[in-house]
Design a protein around this motif. Sequence first.
Motif, mmCIF file in Angstrom:
data_model
loop_
_atom_site.group_PDB
_atom_site.id
_atom_site.type_symbol
_atom_site.label_atom_id
_atom_site.label_comp_id
_atom_site.label_asym_id
_atom_site.label_seq_id
_atom_site.Cartn_x
_atom_site.Cartn_y
_atom_site.Cartn_z
ATOM 1 N N MET A 1 0.847 -1.328 0.092
ATOM 2 C CA MET A 1 -0.008 -0.110 -0.163
ATOM 3 C C MET A 1 0.767 1.218 -0.079
ATOM 4 S SD MET A 1 -3.293 0.999 0.471
ATOM 5 C CE MET A 1 -4.174 -0.113 1.422
ATOM 6 N N LYS A 2 2.000 1.246 0.660
ATOM 7 C CA LYS A 2 2.804 2.172 0.824
ATOM 8 C C LYS A 2 3.518 2.683 -0.499
ATOM 9 C CE LYS A 2 7.183 4.080 2.920
ATOM 10 N NZ LYS A 2 8.403 3.830 3.612
ATOM 11 N N ASN A 3 3.792 1.966 -1.493
ATOM 12 C CA ASN A 3 4.343 2.177 -2.798
ATOM 13 C C ASN A 3 3.158 2.734 -3.717
ATOM 14 O OD1 ASN A 3 6.998 1.212 -2.089
ATOM 15 N ND2 ASN A 3 6.653 -0.610 -2.929
ATOM 16 N N ALA A 4 2.046 2.011 -3.577
ATOM 17 C CA ALA A 4 0.805 2.710 -4.445
ATOM 18 C C ALA A 4 0.513 4.100 -3.897
ATOM 19 C CB ALA A 4 -0.571 1.810 -4.112
ATOM 20 N N LEU A 5 0.601 4.514 -2.535
ATOM 21 C CA LEU A 5 0.287 5.817 -2.101
ATOM 22 C C LEU A 5 1.628 6.711 -2.675
ATOM 23 C CD1 LEU A 5 -1.386 7.776 -0.420
ATOM 24 C CD2 LEU A 5 0.079 7.062 1.477
ATOM 25 N N THR A 6 2.707 6.137 -2.741
ATOM 26 C CA THR A 6 3.819 7.208 -3.024
ATOM 27 C C THR A 6 3.589 7.401 -4.377
ATOM 28 O OG1 THR A 6 5.236 6.211 -1.507
ATOM 29 C CG2 THR A 6 6.299 7.278 -3.329
ATOM 30 N N ARG A 7 3.241 6.414 -5.380
ATOM 31 C CA ARG A 7 3.159 6.524 -6.792
ATOM 32 C C ARG A 7 1.994 7.589 -6.960
ATOM 33 N NH1 ARG A 7 4.279 1.006 -6.938
ATOM 34 N NH2 ARG A 7 1.952 0.492 -6.783
ATOM 35 N N PHE A 8 0.843 7.405 -6.120
ATOM 36 C CA PHE A 8 -0.258 8.442 -6.418
ATOM 37 C C PHE A 8 0.101 9.986 -6.098
ATOM 38 C CE2 PHE A 8 -3.598 10.955 -4.395
ATOM 39 C CZ PHE A 8 -4.553 11.117 -5.402
ATOM 40 N N ARG A 9 0.608 9.968 -4.926
ATOM 41 C CA ARG A 9 1.114 11.298 -4.313
ATOM 42 C C ARG A 9 2.088 12.113 -5.671
ATOM 43 N NH1 ARG A 9 3.309 11.612 1.584
ATOM 44 N NH2 ARG A 9 2.833 13.618 0.980
ATOM 45 N N ILE A 10 3.033 11.321 -6.208
ATOM 46 C CA ILE A 10 3.922 11.753 -7.200
ATOM 47 C C ILE A 10 3.019 12.302 -8.342
ATOM 48 C CG2 ILE A 10 5.621 11.296 -8.690
ATOM 49 C CD1 ILE A 10 7.083 9.713 -6.549
ATOM 50 N N ILE A 11 2.467 11.457 -8.873
ATOM 51 C CA ILE A 11 1.474 11.681 -10.167
ATOM 52 C C ILE A 11 0.514 12.784 -9.778
ATOM 53 C CG2 ILE A 11 -0.417 9.950 -9.745
ATOM 54 C CD1 ILE A 11 1.496 10.909 -13.020
ATOM 55 N N ALA A 12 0.020 12.803 -8.592
ATOM 56 C CA ALA A 12 -1.091 13.984 -8.291
ATOM 57 C C ALA A 12 -0.357 15.475 -8.182
ATOM 58 C CB ALA A 12 -1.674 13.631 -6.677
ATOM 59 N N TRP A 13 0.721 15.529 -7.846
ATOM 60 C CA TRP A 13 1.408 16.557 -7.801
ATOM 61 C C TRP A 13 2.000 16.916 -9.255
ATOM 62 C CZ3 TRP A 13 2.558 20.833 -4.718
ATOM 63 C CH2 TRP A 13 2.185 20.576 -3.244
ATOM 64 N N ILE A 14 2.451 16.182 -10.075
ATOM 65 C CA ILE A 14 2.726 16.427 -11.415
ATOM 66 C C ILE A 14 1.588 16.634 -12.187
ATOM 67 C CG2 ILE A 14 3.522 15.501 -13.540
ATOM 68 C CD1 ILE A 14 5.262 13.594 -11.829
ATOM 69 N N VAL A 15 0.636 16.046 -11.970
ATOM 70 C CA VAL A 15 -0.794 16.470 -12.839
ATOM 71 C C VAL A 15 -1.428 17.870 -12.137
ATOM 72 C CG1 VAL A 15 -3.250 15.873 -13.053
ATOM 73 C CG2 VAL A 15 -1.283 14.148 -13.448
ATOM 74 N N GLY A 16 -1.191 18.230 -11.046
ATOM 75 C CA GLY A 16 -1.477 19.393 -10.402
ATOM 76 C C GLY A 16 -0.841 20.542 -10.850
ATOM 77 N N VAL A 17 0.685 20.337 -11.077
ATOM 78 C CA VAL A 17 1.232 21.374 -11.419
ATOM 79 C C VAL A 17 0.918 21.709 -12.986
ATOM 80 C CG1 VAL A 17 3.576 22.101 -11.935
ATOM 81 C CG2 VAL A 17 3.079 21.411 -9.625
ATOM 82 N N LEU A 18 1.094 20.650 -13.779
ATOM 83 C CA LEU A 18 0.777 20.735 -14.971
ATOM 84 C C LEU A 18 -0.537 21.444 -15.511
ATOM 85 C CD1 LEU A 18 2.225 17.814 -16.841
ATOM 86 C CD2 LEU A 18 3.297 19.857 -16.628
#
Length: 105
Positions: A1-18
Amino acid sequence: MKNALTRFRIIAWIVGVLLVVLTVGTVLKYTADDDTIVALVGPAHGFLYMAYLVLAADLARRARWKLGFTVLVLLAGTVPFLSFVAERVVTRRVQSARPLVGSAV
């Protein structure tokens, strides 16, 4: 679950900034007749939003979210700044959940 959360957090920030950059580009496109930012960032945001959908759905499945919450998180990548809010809410929710004993998730 920790890895899935980390992946989600990274992509959420990238998508948000873009998405914020794309919003600024859209304003420039219609006010200054300059579509450079939209032409460059638009396709990248579209592609990465698809990755956001996949990673959010994967996390939703692992965390056993209800459908309504999952849909709201998925839509968060389409509203400027909302993916940042969703990332915080999701992180708190996942970190506060107690793992099931013997769970392979």
